[in-house]
Design a protein around this motif. Structure first.
Motif, PDB file in Angstrom:
ATOM      1  N   ALA A   1      -3.346   4.917  -2.439  1.00 32.45           N
ATOM      2  CA  ALA A   1      -4.545   4.411  -3.097  1.00 32.45           C
ATOM      3  C   ALA A   1      -5.548   5.516  -3.281  1.00 32.45           C
ATOM      4  O   ALA A   1      -5.507   6.533  -2.613  1.00 32.45           O
ATOM      5  CB  ALA A   1      -5.175   3.291  -2.262  1.00 32.45           C
TER       6      ALA A   1
ATOM      7  N   CYS B   1       0.832  -1.204   0.000  1.00 36.00           N
ATOM      8  CA  CYS B   1       0.000   0.000   0.000  1.00 36.00           C
ATOM      9  C   CYS B   1       0.861   1.247   0.000  1.00 36.00           C
ATOM     10  O   CYS B   1       1.047   1.868   1.034  1.00 36.00           O
ATOM     11  CB  CYS B   1      -0.920   0.024   1.214  1.00 36.00           C
ATOM     12  SG  CYS B   1      -2.331  -1.040   1.009  1.00 36.00           S
TER      13      CYS B   1
ATOM     14  N   VAL C   1      -9.114  -0.218   0.957  1.00 33.72           N
ATOM     15  CA  VAL C   1      -8.898  -1.659   0.946  1.00 33.72           C
ATOM     16  C   VAL C   1     -10.252  -2.349   0.843  1.00 33.72           C
ATOM     17  O   VAL C   1     -11.137  -2.088   1.652  1.00 33.72           O
ATOM     18  CB  VAL C   1      -8.167  -2.140   2.217  1.00 33.72           C
ATOM     19  CG1 VAL C   1      -7.984  -3.646   2.185  1.00 33.72           C
ATOM     20  CG2 VAL C   1      -6.821  -1.447   2.367  1.00 33.72           C
TER      21      VAL C   1
ATOM     22  N   MET D   1      -6.015  -3.807  -3.034  1.00 38.96           N
ATOM     23  CA  MET D   1      -5.520  -2.467  -2.737  1.00 38.96           C
ATOM     24  C   MET D   1      -4.992  -1.833  -4.003  1.00 38.96           C
ATOM     25  O   MET D   1      -4.527  -2.526  -4.908  1.00 38.96           O
ATOM     26  CB  MET D   1      -4.401  -2.531  -1.693  1.00 38.96           C
ATOM     27  CG  MET D   1      -4.870  -2.946  -0.310  1.00 38.96           C
ATOM     28  SD  MET D   1      -3.570  -3.847   0.559  1.00 38.96           S
ATOM     29  CE  MET D   1      -3.667  -5.433  -0.269  1.00 38.96           C
TER      30      MET D   1
END
Length: 281
Positions: A25, A22, A250, A71
């Motif tokens: 995002a 991650c 997520v 993700m």
């Protein structure tokens, strides 16, 4: 209607499973759907049906599970997948979690074996300096996401207990999941409310998530069979990744099937748990 999430510092993924992929995002939207009132008179009150979902799983005893966690990182979407079994009465489960290759496809991660227990997550093949024969134990109530995303999979019973926080939901209609006729519901759950109504084993974890995520509101889509058991549930969580101001989105999906499957989960002995420092990936 799209919702943009902002807020306090969210889930810091201390074991590195999600943090490693991650880097950033976009924001996930939550769209409402029209209720399919009249299509199925047995659908009943959607909120009540969702509040009973965790109890229906306990009545079923156990099941097999498949999980996926998606993700967005640097414009690339990555997915962590898992597969295993879960005992809802003992609140014990075992998953084999597969981490994705890096975007260049040049690195391979061994499957991570995860044992799920009330208030704890055990991981083997964690890597990053942990001996191959040792387990890593993490107290889920000490994680800022309550282990809803840390392990790369959401505990199946915790996923059901999130629905205890549903205060508004709509019945979308009939569909099928893996050949099983199901009712599709859509709504938003409040993690703080879910924590108050959760079982003792998940109360602390959900309370931690309510405080640690960028927002305690969790949009979801869930599919219940005629016995009220979850066949599929998809949650959309949001947290702040490190020093970035943007919320990381997520999407966690859990599929449940083969109810009543045998489950043999034995937690590691104290001598088999790694007590050293865990390096970050």
């Amino acid at each position: 209607m799209a919702e943009q999430w902002h807020g306090r510092r969210g889930a810091v993924v201390v074991v590195g499973l999600v943090a490693g992929v991650c880097a950033g995002a976009g924001v996930v939207g939550c769209s409402g759907g029209g209720a399919a009132a009249g299509e199925d008179a047995r659908a009943g009150d959607p909120v009540e049906a969702l509040h009973r979902a965790a109890d229906a799983l306990r009545a079923a005893g156990s099941s097999k599970a498949r999980t996926s966690m998606e993700m967005a990182t640097g414009g690339t979407r990555v997915t962590i997948r898992g597969e295993g079994v879960y005992d809802y009465r003992r609140q014990l489960g075992r998953l084999k979690v597969m981490l994705p290759q890096d975007p260049a496809g040049t690195s391979y991660h061994r499957p991570i074996t995860e044992l799920l227990a009330p208030g704890a997550l055990f991981m083997k093949n964690r890597g990053a300096g942990v001996p191959a024969d040792k387990w890593v134990r993490v107290e889920t109530a000490e994680l800022s996401d309550g282990n809803l995303v840390t392990g790369g999979a959401t505990d199946p019973l915790a996923a059901a207990e999130v629905l205890r926080g549903a205060r508004a939901a709509t019945y979308v209609g009939r569909t099928e999941v893996a050949g099983t006729s199901v009712r599709h519901y859509r709504g938003t759950a409040d993690l703080a409310v879910a924590a108050d109504d959760a079982s003792e084993g998940n109360r602390g974890s959900l309370a931690a998530a309510a405080k640690g995520f960028a927002t305690a509101r969790v949009p979801f889509d869930v599919y219940l069979d005629d016995e009220g058991r979850i066949r599929k549930v998809r949650h959309r969580f949001s947290f702040v990744n490190g020093k970035r101001a943007d919320a990381v989105a997520v999407a966690s999906t859990t599929l449940l099937y083969d109810f009543g499957a045998p489950v043999d989960v034995r937690l590691p002995a104290a001598r088999d748990i790694y007590a050293g420092r865990i390096a970050q990936d």
